[in-house]
Write a protein that holds these residues in place. Sequence first.
Motif, PDB file in Angstrom:
ATOM      1  N   ASP A   7       0.823  -1.348   0.011  1.00  0.00           N
ATOM      2  CA  ASP A   7       0.137  -0.004  -0.011  1.00  0.00           C
ATOM      3  C   ASP A   7       0.737   1.289  -0.143  1.00  0.00           C
ATOM      4  N   ALA A   8       2.019   1.242   0.740  1.00  0.00           N
ATOM      5  CA  ALA A   8       2.741   2.545   0.914  1.00  0.00           C
ATOM      6  C   ALA A   8       3.383   3.054  -0.367  1.00  0.00           C
ATOM      7  N   PHE A   9       3.288   2.181  -1.290  1.00  0.00           N
ATOM      8  CA  PHE A   9       4.154   2.631  -2.402  1.00  0.00           C
ATOM      9  C   PHE A   9       3.239   2.427  -3.665  1.00  0.00           C
ATOM     10  N   GLN A  10       3.091   3.348  -4.675  1.00  0.00           N
ATOM     11  CA  GLN A  10       2.569   3.336  -5.928  1.00  0.00           C
ATOM     12  C   GLN A  10       3.613   3.531  -7.095  1.00  0.00           C
ATOM     13  N   PRO A  11       3.334   2.635  -8.187  1.00  0.00           N
ATOM     14  CA  PRO A  11       2.460   1.557  -8.479  1.00  0.00           C
ATOM     15  C   PRO A  11       2.844   0.256  -7.741  1.00  0.00           C
ATOM     16  N   LYS A  12       2.023  -0.483  -7.873  1.00  0.00           N
ATOM     17  CA  LYS A  12       1.993  -1.882  -6.906  1.00  0.00           C
ATOM     18  C   LYS A  12       3.339  -2.735  -7.365  1.00  0.00           C
ATOM     19  N   PHE A  13       3.365  -3.540  -6.462  1.00  0.00           N
ATOM     20  CA  PHE A  13       4.908  -4.511  -6.647  1.00  0.00           C
ATOM     21  C   PHE A  13       4.322  -5.427  -7.834  1.00  0.00           C
ATOM     22  N   ILE A  14       5.186  -5.854  -8.690  1.00  0.00           N
ATOM     23  CA  ILE A  14       4.888  -6.847  -9.758  1.00  0.00           C
ATOM     24  C   ILE A  14       5.422  -8.158  -9.243  1.00  0.00           C
ATOM     25  N   TYR A  15       6.250  -8.310  -8.466  1.00  0.00           N
ATOM     26  CA  TYR A  15       6.773  -9.664  -8.208  1.00  0.00           C
ATOM     27  C   TYR A  15       7.437  -9.595  -6.975  1.00  0.00           C
ATOM     28  N   ILE A  16       7.444 -10.670  -6.248  1.00  0.00           N
ATOM     29  CA  ILE A  16       8.529 -10.654  -4.971  1.00  0.00           C
ATOM     30  C   ILE A  16       8.845 -11.980  -4.705  1.00  0.00           C
ATOM     31  N   GLU A  17      10.116 -12.098  -4.602  1.00  0.00           N
ATOM     32  CA  GLU A  17      10.800 -13.468  -4.699  1.00  0.00           C
ATOM     33  C   GLU A  17      10.464 -13.940  -3.102  1.00  0.00           C
ATOM     34  N   SER A  18      10.200 -15.343  -3.020  1.00  0.00           N
ATOM     35  CA  SER A  18      10.029 -16.038  -1.703  1.00  0.00           C
ATOM     36  C   SER A  18      11.442 -16.292  -1.192  1.00  0.00           C
ATOM     37  N   LEU A  19      11.696 -15.284  -0.119  1.00  0.00           N
ATOM     38  CA  LEU A  19      12.897 -15.721   0.728  1.00  0.00           C
ATOM     39  C   LEU A  19      12.408 -16.333   1.973  1.00  0.00           C
ATOM     40  N   PRO A  20      13.389 -16.970   2.862  1.00  0.00           N
ATOM     41  CA  PRO A  20      12.891 -17.694   4.146  1.00  0.00           C
ATOM     42  C   PRO A  20      12.477 -16.605   4.927  1.00  0.00           C
ATOM     43  N   SER A  21      12.779 -15.523   5.057  1.00  0.00           N
ATOM     44  CA  SER A  21      11.951 -14.326   5.887  1.00  0.00           C
ATOM     45  C   SER A  21      10.992 -14.072   5.333  1.00  0.00           C
ATOM     46  N   GLY A  22      10.391 -14.430   4.142  1.00  0.00           N
ATOM     47  CA  GLY A  22       9.102 -13.797   3.629  1.00  0.00           C
ATOM     48  C   GLY A  22       9.336 -12.570   3.151  1.00  0.00           C
ATOM     49  N   MET A  23      10.438 -11.836   3.157  1.00  0.00           N
ATOM     50  CA  MET A  23      10.715 -10.622   2.454  1.00  0.00           C
ATOM     51  C   MET A  23      11.195 -10.541   1.219  1.00  0.00           C
ATOM     52  N   SER A  24      10.871  -9.150   0.456  1.00  0.00           N
ATOM     53  CA  SER A  24      11.274  -9.208  -0.681  1.00  0.00           C
ATOM     54  C   SER A  24      12.814  -9.112  -0.837  1.00  0.00           C
ATOM     55  N   PRO A  25      13.439  -9.536  -2.059  1.00  0.00           N
ATOM     56  CA  PRO A  25      14.919  -9.356  -2.065  1.00  0.00           C
ATOM     57  C   PRO A  25      15.387  -7.861  -1.964  1.00  0.00           C
ATOM     58  N   LYS A  26      16.560  -7.474  -1.453  1.00  0.00           N
ATOM     59  CA  LYS A  26      17.108  -6.311  -1.430  1.00  0.00           C
ATOM     60  C   LYS A  26      17.781  -5.858  -2.654  1.00  0.00           C
ATOM     61  N   VAL A  27      17.708  -4.931  -3.370  1.00  0.00           N
ATOM     62  CA  VAL A  27      18.478  -4.842  -4.538  1.00  0.00           C
ATOM     63  C   VAL A  27      19.410  -3.771  -4.067  1.00  0.00           C
ATOM     64  N   GLY A  28      20.778  -4.034  -4.655  1.00  0.00           N
ATOM     65  CA  GLY A  28      21.601  -2.680  -4.147  1.00  0.00           C
ATOM     66  C   GLY A  28      22.686  -2.422  -5.237  1.00  0.00           C
ATOM     67  N   PHE A  29      22.625  -1.165  -5.502  1.00  0.00           N
ATOM     68  CA  PHE A  29      23.299  -0.532  -6.541  1.00  0.00           C
ATOM     69  C   PHE A  29      24.877  -0.304  -6.051  1.00  0.00           C
ATOM     70  N   ILE A  30      25.914  -0.429  -6.621  1.00  0.00           N
ATOM     71  CA  ILE A  30      27.205  -0.347  -6.495  1.00  0.00           C
ATOM     72  C   ILE A  30      27.527   0.816  -7.704  1.00  0.00           C
ATOM     73  N   GLY A  31      27.481   2.139  -7.128  1.00  0.00           N
ATOM     74  CA  GLY A  31      27.413   3.153  -8.139  1.00  0.00           C
ATOM     75  C   GLY A  31      26.155   3.775  -8.344  1.00  0.00           C
ATOM     76  N   ALA A  32      26.068   5.077  -8.531  1.00  0.00           N
ATOM     77  CA  ALA A  32      24.518   5.684  -8.731  1.00  0.00           C
ATOM     78  C   ALA A  32      24.753   6.958  -9.759  1.00  0.00           C
ATOM     79  N   GLY A  33      25.610   6.670 -10.619  1.00  0.00           N
ATOM     80  CA  GLY A  33      25.502   7.600 -11.865  1.00  0.00           C
ATOM     81  C   GLY A  33      24.409   7.535 -12.885  1.00  0.00           C
ATOM     82  N   LYS A  34      24.706   7.775 -14.142  1.00  0.00           N
ATOM     83  CA  LYS A  34      23.711   7.744 -14.991  1.00  0.00           C
ATOM     84  C   LYS A  34      22.942   6.543 -15.384  1.00  0.00           C
ATOM     85  N   MET A  35      23.482   5.240 -15.356  1.00  0.00           N
ATOM     86  CA  MET A  35      22.978   4.117 -15.420  1.00  0.00           C
ATOM     87  C   MET A  35      22.289   3.567 -14.270  1.00  0.00           C
TER      88      MET A  35
END
Length: 291
Positions: A7-35
């Motif tokens: 609910d807290a974020f629009q638009p809605k999630f389109i998928y979530i990976e089933s992790l043991p914790s039941g949480m979605s996977p964390k995506v981490g970026f090394i570098g935050a330039g143009k790409m």
Amino acid sequence: MEKVEIDAFQPKFIYIESLPSGMSPKVGFIGAGKMGRALMGGFLSKGVVSPDDLIACAPSESTRESIENDFGVRTYRTASEVCRLADIIVIAVKPYQVRQVFVEEKAKVDKGKTVVSLVAGLTLDGMEQYVPACKNFRVMPNHCVMVSDGAMGYCCSANVTQDDKKKIEEMLSAVGMVVEVPESSMDAITGLAGSSPAFMYMIIDAMADAGVLAGLPRKDAIELAAQSMLGAAKMVLETGKHPDVLKDEVCSPGGTTIEGVRTLEDMGLRSAVIAGVDAAVCKSREMSQKK
Ligand SMILES: NC(=O)c1ccc[n+]([C@@H]2O[C@H](COP(=O)([O-])OP(=O)(O)OC[C@H]3O[C@@H](n4cnc5c(N)ncnc54)[C@H](OP(=O)(O)O)[C@@H]3O)[C@@H](O)[C@H]2O)c1
């Protein structure tokens, strides 16, 4: 793959990976330039990931501040935190900065994690040296990912499963079209997708010049040329018809369009385009061999 709504974020999630914790996977970026910024923006706006599940790092405070302000994601100064906290790690630094991250700063990625590299020329073997025994994806995007209409090719390491591929393809498709290719075709992807926006800009500019020559204001001429390219591209992708069939459909007998087509053929447009893309592919091969 379980679909959930947050609910807290629009638009809605389109998928979530089933992790043991039941949480979605964390995506981490090394570098935050143009790409990095383009992909983060696309992932968030398409709801692939929520701000809580996205993290990034960059050495400069100004980059970190702007990422936090624009996207509401947590940032770190070094890659080590991102490697430790994220399940999927996206490498979005310049090619010469990869060594700095993994050798000089000694960032370590746990075995089995998923690593997605956007780094031009970094092969799967090269990735294996920096992030051994991970599920490695080598992606070549083009800069149209900045408007979420990129074209990308990817290859991946042998330990990647069909489920892993599906997950990464779903994620990347938030910022454009994705195709899997063998690694030997990555130079072709570089020429055809990576470099080609520049070629398209040249064609739009030339068309706009022709419009100005015919008396149109420059701004209108550029917009009409760009929209015509966008519409034609959509016709190819959405009708599934061969471009030649579509061309025939708009060439009425003895009309204006066939006159233009004949002239472009006479001037060698087709050969010039083939030669341009081929030159980019050859240059990419030459650069890969030098590494
Ligand atoms: N741009 C394109 O059109 C394009 C197309 C295809 C592939 N690529 C590939 O995408 C990658 C990124 O390109 P880009 O154009 O986004 O480059 P960029 O704008 O220069 O961004 C590089 C980012 O990496 C950060 N960085 C530098 N050293 C770092 C370190 N030691 N640890 C963590 N972060 C670090 C920089 O931080 P600061 O902001 O603090 O300096 C910056 O945010 C490249 O490998 C390139 O080959 C780019």
